[in-house]
Design a protein around this motif. Structure first.
Motif, PDB file in Angstrom:
ATOM      1  N   GLU A   1      75.057  38.596  64.762  1.00  0.00           N
ATOM      2  CA  GLU A   1      74.444  38.966  65.992  1.00  0.00           C
ATOM      3  C   GLU A   1      75.245  39.409  66.874  1.00  0.00           C
ATOM      4  OE1 GLU A   1      70.443  36.486  66.055  1.00  0.00           O
ATOM      5  OE2 GLU A   1      71.880  35.588  66.683  1.00  0.00           O
ATOM      6  N   CYS A   2      74.909  40.547  67.657  1.00  0.00           N
ATOM      7  CA  CYS A   2      75.959  41.001  68.646  1.00  0.00           C
ATOM      8  C   CYS A   2      74.976  41.498  69.956  1.00  0.00           C
ATOM      9  CB  CYS A   2      76.599  42.355  68.338  1.00  0.00           C
ATOM     10  SG  CYS A   2      77.954  42.851  69.533  1.00  0.00           S
ATOM     11  N   TRP A   3      75.109  40.658  71.014  1.00  0.00           N
ATOM     12  CA  TRP A   3      74.358  41.176  72.308  1.00  0.00           C
ATOM     13  C   TRP A   3      75.414  42.042  72.904  1.00  0.00           C
ATOM     14  CZ3 TRP A   3      76.222  40.362  76.950  1.00  0.00           C
ATOM     15  CH2 TRP A   3      75.347  40.821  78.177  1.00  0.00           C
ATOM     16  N   ASP A   4      74.895  43.020  73.656  1.00  0.00           N
ATOM     17  CA  ASP A   4      75.565  43.832  74.763  1.00  0.00           C
ATOM     18  C   ASP A   4      74.396  44.285  75.884  1.00  0.00           C
ATOM     19  OD1 ASP A   4      74.302  46.795  74.672  1.00  0.00           O
ATOM     20  OD2 ASP A   4      74.828  46.437  72.382  1.00  0.00           O
ATOM     21  N   PRO A   5      74.922  44.453  77.095  1.00  0.00           N
ATOM     22  CA  PRO A   5      74.060  44.719  78.093  1.00  0.00           C
ATOM     23  C   PRO A   5      73.279  46.117  78.319  1.00  0.00           C
ATOM     24  CG  PRO A   5      76.336  44.875  78.932  1.00  0.00           C
ATOM     25  CD  PRO A   5      76.429  44.460  77.551  1.00  0.00           C
ATOM     26  N   SER A   6      73.686  46.830  77.333  1.00  0.00           N
ATOM     27  CA  SER A   6      72.935  48.296  77.425  1.00  0.00           C
ATOM     28  C   SER A   6      71.566  48.190  77.150  1.00  0.00           C
ATOM     29  CB  SER A   6      74.037  49.056  76.616  1.00  0.00           C
ATOM     30  OG  SER A   6      73.300  50.417  76.583  1.00  0.00           O
ATOM     31  N   PRO A   7      70.593  49.008  77.879  1.00  0.00           N
ATOM     32  CA  PRO A   7      69.152  48.961  77.287  1.00  0.00           C
ATOM     33  C   PRO A   7      69.265  49.932  76.388  1.00  0.00           C
ATOM     34  CG  PRO A   7      69.475  50.030  79.424  1.00  0.00           C
ATOM     35  CD  PRO A   7      70.911  49.421  78.993  1.00  0.00           C
ATOM     36  N   GLU A   8      70.002  50.864  76.043  1.00  0.00           N
ATOM     37  CA  GLU A   8      70.152  51.903  75.227  1.00  0.00           C
ATOM     38  C   GLU A   8      69.993  51.433  73.688  1.00  0.00           C
ATOM     39  OE1 GLU A   8      72.453  55.902  74.216  1.00  0.00           O
ATOM     40  OE2 GLU A   8      72.397  55.144  76.193  1.00  0.00           O
ATOM     41  N   LEU A   9      69.085  51.839  72.716  1.00  0.00           N
ATOM     42  CA  LEU A   9      69.001  51.366  71.561  1.00  0.00           C
ATOM     43  C   LEU A   9      69.924  52.032  70.543  1.00  0.00           C
ATOM     44  CD1 LEU A   9      65.080  50.677  71.045  1.00  0.00           C
ATOM     45  CD2 LEU A   9      66.965  49.082  71.552  1.00  0.00           C
ATOM     46  N   PRO A  10      70.307  51.430  69.346  1.00  0.00           N
ATOM     47  CA  PRO A  10      71.464  52.260  68.706  1.00  0.00           C
ATOM     48  C   PRO A  10      70.337  53.211  67.593  1.00  0.00           C
ATOM     49  CG  PRO A  10      71.014  49.968  67.852  1.00  0.00           C
ATOM     50  CD  PRO A  10      70.423  50.120  69.246  1.00  0.00           C
ATOM     51  N   ARG A  11      70.691  54.398  67.435  1.00  0.00           N
ATOM     52  CA  ARG A  11      69.846  55.028  66.592  1.00  0.00           C
ATOM     53  C   ARG A  11      70.775  55.885  65.505  1.00  0.00           C
ATOM     54  NH1 ARG A  11      71.100  60.368  68.499  1.00  0.00           N
ATOM     55  NH2 ARG A  11      72.195  60.435  70.291  1.00  0.00           N
ATOM     56  N   ALA A  12      70.028  56.000  64.475  1.00  0.00           N
ATOM     57  CA  ALA A  12      70.776  56.615  63.184  1.00  0.00           C
ATOM     58  C   ALA A  12      71.115  58.033  63.648  1.00  0.00           C
ATOM     59  CB  ALA A  12      69.991  56.393  61.997  1.00  0.00           C
ATOM     60  N   ARG A  13      72.404  58.456  63.077  1.00  0.00           N
ATOM     61  CA  ARG A  13      72.569  59.975  63.123  1.00  0.00           C
ATOM     62  C   ARG A  13      73.114  60.411  61.872  1.00  0.00           C
ATOM     63  NH1 ARG A  13      77.203  59.632  67.339  1.00  0.00           N
ATOM     64  NH2 ARG A  13      77.971  61.156  65.814  1.00  0.00           N
ATOM     65  N   ARG A  14      72.974  61.566  61.468  1.00  0.00           N
ATOM     66  CA  ARG A  14      73.536  62.303  60.104  1.00  0.00           C
ATOM     67  C   ARG A  14      74.950  62.738  60.610  1.00  0.00           C
ATOM     68  NH1 ARG A  14      70.041  64.317  55.978  1.00  0.00           N
ATOM     69  NH2 ARG A  14      68.170  63.112  56.384  1.00  0.00           N
ATOM     70  N   ALA A  15      75.705  62.228  60.109  1.00  0.00           N
ATOM     71  CA  ALA A  15      77.110  62.817  60.427  1.00  0.00           C
ATOM     72  C   ALA A  15      77.568  63.700  59.080  1.00  0.00           C
ATOM     73  CB  ALA A  15      78.052  61.450  59.978  1.00  0.00           C
ATOM     74  N   GLY A  16      78.165  64.855  59.682  1.00  0.00           N
ATOM     75  CA  GLY A  16      78.654  65.899  58.811  1.00  0.00           C
ATOM     76  C   GLY A  16      79.868  65.326  58.161  1.00  0.00           C
ATOM     77  N   PRO A  17      80.608  66.194  57.163  1.00  0.00           N
ATOM     78  CA  PRO A  17      81.657  65.652  56.411  1.00  0.00           C
ATOM     79  C   PRO A  17      82.884  65.442  57.250  1.00  0.00           C
ATOM     80  CG  PRO A  17      80.903  67.535  55.671  1.00  0.00           C
ATOM     81  CD  PRO A  17      79.964  67.264  56.388  1.00  0.00           C
TER      82      PRO A  17
END
Length: 120
Positions: free
Chosen positions: A68-84
């Motif tokens: 588990e990792c807590w951080d103070p940012s309210p921004e949720l992680p979001r999946a991205r599509r990375a190019g090559p």
């Protein structure tokens, strides 16, 4: 364990995970997989809360590793599509590939979030 959200903390977390899981008699594959997942989660926390405090926890849940990792940012992680040719954007896909379960929940204090994964 509380840490400063800087790049060098990722290295420290890798060693913490290795030490804890080795002492709990986890096998090499489970340790290596958990190190990969922890690295990705902490890297995201460092980006979200650079220079602020983050907290990590390694535990055993039903015979599997829990990170588990807590951080103070309210921004949720979001999946991205990375190019090559992209240098980032694959972290959550890597976590999903290695973890049996993973997710994010609000912090119990109401500040920030906890990103977690169960591995092995």
């Amino acid at each position: 364990m509380g840490l400063l959200a800087v790049e060098s903390s990722v290295v420290l977390v890798r060693e913490l995970v290795r030490y804890a899981l080795a002492n709990w008699a986890f096998g090499r594959a489970a340790i290596d997989d958990t190190v990969v997942v922890a690295s990705e989660i902490v890297t995201n926390a460092v980006k979200a809360a650079y220079g602020r405090e983050i907290r990590v926890r390694v535990a055993v849940r039903d015979g599997s590793a829990l990170f588990e990792c807590w951080d103070p940012s309210p921004e949720l992680p979001r999946a991205r599509r990375a190019g090559p040719d992209d240098l980032d954007g694959r972290g959550l896909a890597i976590v999903a590939a290695y973890a049996k379960e993973s997710g994010v929940r609000p912090s119990g204090t109401g500040v920030g979030k906890v990103v977690w994964a169960v591995i092995g």
